[in-house]
Design an enzyme around this catalytic site. Sequence first.
Site, PDB file in Angstrom:
ATOM      1  N   HIS A 109       0.929  -1.209  -0.030  1.00  0.00           N
ATOM      2  CA  HIS A 109       0.172  -0.036   0.036  1.00  0.00           C
ATOM      3  C   HIS A 109       0.688   1.141   0.052  1.00  0.00           C
ATOM      4  O   HIS A 109       2.105   1.227   0.415  1.00  0.00           O
ATOM      5  CB  HIS A 109      -0.852  -0.005   1.173  1.00  0.00           C
ATOM      6  CG  HIS A 109      -0.263   0.451   2.621  1.00  0.00           C
ATOM      7  ND1 HIS A 109      -1.164   0.978   3.342  1.00  0.00           N
ATOM      8  CD2 HIS A 109       0.870  -0.001   3.043  1.00  0.00           C
ATOM      9  CE1 HIS A 109      -0.324   1.137   4.325  1.00  0.00           C
ATOM     10  NE2 HIS A 109       0.699   0.393   4.337  1.00  0.00           N
ATOM     11  N   CYS A 121       3.658   5.089   5.972  1.00  0.00           N
ATOM     12  CA  CYS A 121       3.941   3.978   6.504  1.00  0.00           C
ATOM     13  C   CYS A 121       5.311   3.382   6.820  1.00  0.00           C
ATOM     14  O   CYS A 121       5.826   3.615   5.403  1.00  0.00           O
ATOM     15  CB  CYS A 121       2.785   3.032   5.863  1.00  0.00           C
ATOM     16  SG  CYS A 121       2.945   1.175   6.987  1.00  0.00           S
ATOM     17  N   GLN A 177      -7.469  -2.928   9.296  1.00  0.00           N
ATOM     18  CA  GLN A 177      -8.826  -2.306   9.660  1.00  0.00           C
ATOM     19  C   GLN A 177      -9.751  -2.581   8.489  1.00  0.00           C
ATOM     20  O   GLN A 177      -9.338  -2.992   7.238  1.00  0.00           O
ATOM     21  CB  GLN A 177      -8.419  -0.872   9.520  1.00  0.00           C
ATOM     22  CG  GLN A 177      -7.568  -0.071  10.567  1.00  0.00           C
ATOM     23  CD  GLN A 177      -7.268   1.292  10.523  1.00  0.00           C
ATOM     24  OE1 GLN A 177      -8.276   2.047  10.408  1.00  0.00           O
ATOM     25  NE2 GLN A 177      -5.955   1.696  10.613  1.00  0.00           N
ATOM     26  N   SER A 209      -6.118   5.091   9.782  1.00  0.00           N
ATOM     27  CA  SER A 209      -4.493   5.729   9.577  1.00  0.00           C
ATOM     28  C   SER A 209      -4.504   6.765   8.467  1.00  0.00           C
ATOM     29  O   SER A 209      -3.424   7.517   8.535  1.00  0.00           O
ATOM     30  CB  SER A 209      -4.015   4.583   9.093  1.00  0.00           C
ATOM     31  OG  SER A 209      -4.128   3.590  10.170  1.00  0.00           O
ATOM     32  N   HIS A 264      -5.309   5.555   1.216  1.00  0.00           N
ATOM     33  CA  HIS A 264      -4.237   4.626   0.936  1.00  0.00           C
ATOM     34  C   HIS A 264      -4.661   4.012  -0.603  1.00  0.00           C
ATOM     35  O   HIS A 264      -5.745   4.149  -1.097  1.00  0.00           O
ATOM     36  CB  HIS A 264      -4.536   3.136   1.666  1.00  0.00           C
ATOM     37  CG  HIS A 264      -4.359   3.066   2.893  1.00  0.00           C
ATOM     38  ND1 HIS A 264      -3.482   2.475   3.636  1.00  0.00           N
ATOM     39  CD2 HIS A 264      -5.452   3.558   3.808  1.00  0.00           C
ATOM     40  CE1 HIS A 264      -3.906   2.654   5.189  1.00  0.00           C
ATOM     41  NE2 HIS A 264      -5.079   3.157   5.161  1.00  0.00           N
TER      42      HIS A 264
END
Length: 130
Positions: free
Chosen positions: A24, A80, A98, A121, A124
């Site tokens: 991702h 990330c 998630q 978060s 993405h």
Amino acid sequence: LVQEWRPTSSSASAVHMSAVQASHLLIKYAGSRNPQSRRTGESTAGVSKAAAVAELETWLAKIKASEVSFADAAKQRSDCSSYKNGGDLGPFGPGEMQKPFEDATYGLQVGEVSGIVETDSGVHLILRTA
């Protein structure tokens, strides 16, 4: 306006039994659960959701036009810590990510890139790799 990406496959729920693998590209913003880039160490508190989405749309266009590989895009931009591995998260099964991320990943075919997926978060792009 962000539209939540939803899997188009009606069989997405049927494949939830096995592990998948994905990479991702994450862009965090002010409203993210932990607004700090793991790539730069800098706060993302000054980044609006709209700006994060717009930037991610630009990366998606570059990936789709083959101007940059997904892995290189993740290395250059993902917030990330997986950026070091080209965004590779390794294998994961049901309940490990998630829910919006999991649903999007299971709804993709191997080699397919998602549209924008929003989680706590951030936003993405997801590439299913296995």
